[in-house]
Design a protein around this motif. Structure first.
Motif, PDB file in Angstrom:
ATOM      1  N   LEU A 166       0.833  -1.210   0.000  1.00 35.84           N
ATOM      2  CA  LEU A 166       0.000   0.000   0.000  1.00 35.84           C
ATOM      3  C   LEU A 166       0.859   1.248   0.000  1.00 35.84           C
ATOM      4  O   LEU A 166       0.564   2.235  -0.678  1.00 35.84           O
ATOM      5  N   PHE A 167       1.941   1.238   0.803  1.00 32.41           N
ATOM      6  CA  PHE A 167       2.823   2.409   0.855  1.00 32.41           C
ATOM      7  C   PHE A 167       3.481   2.638  -0.496  1.00 32.41           C
ATOM      8  O   PHE A 167       3.597   3.788  -0.970  1.00 32.41           O
ATOM      9  N   LYS A 168       3.908   1.558  -1.154  1.00 32.55           N
ATOM     10  CA  LYS A 168       4.562   1.698  -2.455  1.00 32.55           C
ATOM     11  C   LYS A 168       3.585   2.236  -3.491  1.00 32.55           C
ATOM     12  O   LYS A 168       3.915   3.131  -4.281  1.00 32.55           O
ATOM     13  N   ASP A 169       2.332   1.715  -3.496  1.00 31.15           N
ATOM     14  CA  ASP A 169       1.336   2.204  -4.451  1.00 31.15           C
ATOM     15  C   ASP A 169       1.051   3.682  -4.236  1.00 31.15           C
ATOM     16  O   ASP A 169       0.986   4.468  -5.183  1.00 31.15           O
ATOM     17  N   ARG A 170       0.871   4.073  -2.978  1.00 30.03           N
ATOM     18  CA  ARG A 170       0.580   5.479  -2.691  1.00 30.03           C
ATOM     19  C   ARG A 170       1.772   6.352  -3.058  1.00 30.03           C
ATOM     20  O   ARG A 170       1.607   7.460  -3.588  1.00 30.03           O
ATOM     21  N   GLU A 171       2.995   5.871  -2.795  1.00 29.15           N
ATOM     22  CA  GLU A 171       4.176   6.643  -3.128  1.00 29.15           C
ATOM     23  C   GLU A 171       4.279   6.842  -4.633  1.00 29.15           C
ATOM     24  O   GLU A 171       4.604   7.941  -5.116  1.00 29.15           O
ATOM     25  N   GLU A 172       3.963   5.794  -5.416  1.00 29.95           N
ATOM     26  CA  GLU A 172       4.034   5.928  -6.874  1.00 29.95           C
ATOM     27  C   GLU A 172       2.989   6.894  -7.402  1.00 29.95           C
ATOM     28  O   GLU A 172       3.255   7.682  -8.316  1.00 29.95           O
ATOM     29  N   VAL A 173       1.784   6.874  -6.786  1.00 28.99           N
ATOM     30  CA  VAL A 173       0.741   7.817  -7.223  1.00 28.99           C
ATOM     31  C   VAL A 173       1.167   9.253  -6.924  1.00 28.99           C
ATOM     32  O   VAL A 173       1.024  10.164  -7.760  1.00 28.99           O
ATOM     33  N   ILE A 174       1.730   9.476  -5.748  1.00 24.06           N
ATOM     34  CA  ILE A 174       2.156  10.832  -5.382  1.00 24.06           C
ATOM     35  C   ILE A 174       3.281  11.306  -6.296  1.00 24.06           C
ATOM     36  O   ILE A 174       3.287  12.457  -6.777  1.00 24.06           O
TER      37      ILE A 174
END
Length: 854
Positions: free
Chosen positions: A787-795
């Motif tokens: 989840l952290f990686k997905d959110r980081e990529e979106v940001i």
């Protein structure tokens, strides 16, 4: 028929009626005040209303202070005068009567309000006093609860001083004295110093037999005793000073085991004891009795241990000594068992005579008096004995006509009573019934020592052998108590000691298998092929012991063909054998066998020594195995904690996966590990351990692909052993496989695939359970990292779009961020920037793309 009212209903109805009456008074006062104020304001202008209000307040105050007429009369008169002034003393004014009526109503309302106020005040005060009383009771019960449940200091044995002071302090007693049962159980003896007993001088009292006073009767019945004054002490103290007074007295028994060990007397000079005080005193006294019983039991255990230790030492020290030297040794060391000032030994002879063995006078004397009963096996206690009555211990009174105390205990051997130990003690403290056990033990020690001395004098070789056996038993006992050496070492010591003590040539140790057979686990003097051999019921010597569960001795193997094999004893050059079962809780744990190359008559001592070694060996090996399992569990839990702590210490997905894989490999002692996650319906390799990425991927997803898919579908761990060619130690030829699912809330996320490819490295159920638990806990960390990686990529995508939009505002700056990024990467490559840290390159590239927007 009239209905009967419940006994508790009337007080409740009375309280409700009183409350309703208060409400009614309050409501009536409010109505009267409102009506009076309205009438008082009738026909008034603005200025008149203010003065009329003052007059109304005066009338209201007059009514409220009606109980104090000196204040009420002036206030009421002032209100009337003020109203007449406002009416200019015109008695013909039409509103004057209404205004005066309003003042009257205000006065009446004030009076009713004052009555209601006082009633409510008294009720609130009564409730407050009741709550304060309940609070005091609760505080008292809380204090009693804390005292009754306080931790006991088990490091120190309780003493009567601390017990008495503790009980007295907790119940608030001004007088306290503790009585304990005497050694002979006939009297209650006061224990100094007590509290407040300095002038009373309490004395010991005899325990009642039949009729007795109320205090001692209650104590014997194990019930508390209570009295209203100091006269209850007259059973214990004959004289009470005239200025000694108590307003309350209680006595609580102190049970010690199944008997009354004493009691505690408590007194209070001001106020009676409450029921809580009595219950607390009884509880603390019972607990003190339990502590004393435990301390007494520990002391007895230590005393018994000292006796047995002394017996072993006496037996060893008596080796090679004459009978006189042995008895002198017993008398010299006997004071470690029981106190005495002098002692002599005498031996019974034929013709009903005895001889004293003191080196001075060995003439025979006739057996008479107390010695007759001693020869019959009875221990005699002779207290306050004079020289005229005959003294056997050799101890003389300190003065002419004085007395001593003696104890005569028989010396027993296998053939019966052979003599007597005569012990003497000075002073008023004689021998009691409680000393009989120690005296008989001392007599038994002397008997054993004398018997051994006789045997040693007749058969020197046998004595030497006995010493060797005792030394070996002591050695193996010490070794077997060390669980940290491991079960294998303890099994070896047990077998080697058995062979050495019995002077055998070979030995064999077997242990029960899961199928109920016996498997040879260790041997001495046999060929290597014997170990691992399996024995069934009735098969050879060991099989016969399995059936009978008793020791079997074979003096000549050739004469017992059915017991000679397996193993092939004659083929191994062995001609005699002895085998004893090793039992655990009545079940056959294993067997211990000793063999000799010559024909031999095995003695009872050989069987006894083997049985002792076998029993000690079972306990020691079991303890060592339990210790190893506990150490293994601690190691596994530590690895699980470390792995989970490492996995949850970062939100980087790659690091989390690597930490989980490393923790699983360490916890299971795996040589190769792989971790694969589900992606669009297929497993994707995410990390490897113990080999390169290509080999790990081929091992897990190609060779072990069916296992991984089965685990993903079923959600259950799979542990399999695979057969490979000897010498084929290759990571792609695993000999043991363990595959565990990674699941989160029932959804499969991936698998942990572990393998061992060397011989002797197998997975166990403990490994499976530990890795399964680790995978279940690690699933949360993996999901969080995803989840952290997905959110980081979106940001980051949003920020890059913003940076591109900033560059696109002007043709001159278009592509600026991209060029800066490429230049930075080119410069970093030329500088050999952080070749081993991929994250550093990611941060550098992101910094270049986003440098214009911060």
């Amino acid at each position: 028929m009239p209905r009967q009212m419940n006994s508790g209903a009337w007080p409740m109805n009375s309280e409700r009626a009183t409350f309703a009456l208060r409400i009614a008074f309050s409501a009536a006062a409010a109505v009267l005040i409102l009506a009076g104020a309205s009438l008082n304001a009738t026909g008034r202008d603005t200025t008149g209303i203010e003065l009329a209000g003052a007059a109304g307040l005066l009338a209201l105050a007059a009514g409220a202070s009606v109980r104090h007429w000196r204040f009420a009369a002036p206030l009421g008169l002032a209100s009337v005068v003020l109203t007449l002034v406002l009416a200019q003393f015109n008695l013909q004014q039409s509103d004057l009567l209404l205004q005066l009526a309003g003042l009257a109503l205000l006065g009446i309302g004030g009076g009713l309000g004052e009555i209601a106020y006082r009633s409510f005040g008294r009720a609130i005060h009564a409730q407050f006093e009741q709550l304060r009383g309940l609070s005091g009771q609760l505080a008292e019960k809380h204090r009693a609860f804390l005292a009754a449940t306080s931790d006991v200091d088990a490091a120190h044995a309780p003493d009567t001083t601390a017990v008495t002071a503790g009980i007295a302090g907790n119940v608030g007693a001004d007088f306290a004295c503790c009585y304990l049962t005497s050694a002979d159980g006939r009297r209650f003896v006061p224990q100094p110093p007590g509290i407040g007993v300095e002038r009373l001088r309490p004395q010991a009292v005899n325990r009642p037999h039949g009729s007795a006073g109320p205090l001692l009767t209650a104590i014997e019945q194990r019930t508390p005793f209570a009295a209203a004054d100091e006269n209850g002490l007259l059973e214990l103290i004959s004289y009470l000073p005239e200025d000694f007074h108590l307003q309350s007295l209680i006595a609580v028994p102190m049970p010690i085991g199944d008997h009354i060990g004493g009691f505690v007397v408590l007194g209070r000079t001001a106020g009676p004891f409450t029921d809580d005080d009595k219950r607390l005193a009884a509880t603390l006294s019972a607990r003190a009795g339990g502590q004393m019983a435990s301390a007494h039991l520990v002391a007895l255990t230590r005393q018994e241990s000292a006796r047995y230790s002394l017996m072993n030492e006496l037996v060893k020290e008596a080796s090679g000594k004459t009978m006189n030297e042995v008895l002198a040794l017993v008398l010299g060391r006997g004071s470690e068992v029981i106190r005495y000032d002098a002692g002599r030994a005498l031996m019974f002879q034929g013709g009903n005579t005895y001889a004293v063995l003191d080196g001075a006078n060995s003439a025979s004397e006739p057996v008479d008096g107390a010695l007759t009963r001693v020869r019959e096996g009875e221990t005699m206690l002779r207290n306050l004995v004079t020289e005229d009555e005959g003294i056997y211990s050799g101890l003389h009174p300190a003065q002419f006509g004085g007395t001593i105390n003696e104890a005569l205990t028989p010396i027993r051997s296998k053939s019966g009573v052979i003599g007597a130990l005569c012990l003497g003690r000075r002073g008023a403290s004689g021998f009691s019934q409680q000393d009989i056990s120690a005296l008989e033990d001392l007599g038994s020690m002397a008997g054993v020592a004398v018997e051994n001395s006789r045997i040693l004098q007749v058969v020197t070789g046998q004595a030497s052998r006995l010493d060797t056996a005792l030394d070996a038993l002591g050695e193996v006992s010490q070794a077997l108590t060390t669980v940290t050496e491991g079960p294998r070492v303890l099994e070896q010591k047990t077998l080697e000691t058995a062979v050495r003590v019995t002077m055998g040539t070979a030995g064999l140790l077997t242990r029960a298998s899961e199928e109920g057979n016996q498997v040879a686990i260790m041997s001495v003097g046999f060929s290597a092929g014997v170990e691992g051999m399996e024995f069934q019921n009735g098969q050879g010597l060991i099989g016969a012991v399995m059936l009978s569960l008793s020791a079997i001795a074979v003096p000549d193997v050739a004469a017992s063909f059915d017991l000679s094999s397996p193993p092939d004893l004659l083929g191994s050059g062995l001609h005699s054998a002895i085998c004893t079962p090793m039992l655990e809780d009545g079940r056959l744990w294993g067997t211990l066998s000793v063999f000799d190359t010559k024909k031999r008559e095995w003695e009872t001592d050989d069987q006894r020594v083997l049985a002792t070694l076998g029993n000690q060996g079972v306990v020691a090996v079991r303890n060592a195995e339990l210790y190893e399992r506990n150490q293994r569990s601690i190691w596994e839990l530590k690895n699980l904690q470390e792995a989970l702590q490492a996995a949850t210490s970062t939100l980087d997905l790659n690091q989390v996966l690597q930490q989980v894989l490393a923790g699983a490999a360490k916890a299971s002692s795996a040589q190769i590990g792989c971790l694969a996650l589900e992606d669009s319906g297929r497993l994707v390799m995410k990390g490897g351990f113990g080999t390169d990425h290509t080999t790990a991927e081929r091992l897990a997803l190609v060779l072990g692909g069916d296992i991984c898919r089965r685990v993903m579908a079923s959600g259950e761990a799979v542990m399999e052993a695979m057969v490979q060619d000897a010498g084929a130690d290759s990571p792609l030829k695993p000999r043991a496989v363990l595959c565990v699912p990674i699941r989160l809330r029932g959804t499969p996320l991936g698998v942990l695939f572990l393998a061992n490819y060397q011989v002797g490295h197998a997975f166990t159920s403990d490994h499976r359970d530990l890795v399964t638990e680790l995978a279940a806990q690690a699933a949360v960390a993996i999901d969080n990292a995803r989840l952290f990686k997905d959110r980081e990529e979106v940001i980051l995508a949003a920020l890059e779009a913003l940076a591109n939009a900033v560059d696109a505002r002007d043709p001159y700056t278009a592509g600026h961020s991209e060029r800066v990024t490429q230049y930075a990467l080119m410069i970093a490559r030329q500088m050999h920037y952080s070749p081993n840290d991929q994250q550093a390159w990611v941060r550098l590239e992101r910094g270049g793309r986003l440098h214009d927007i911060g």
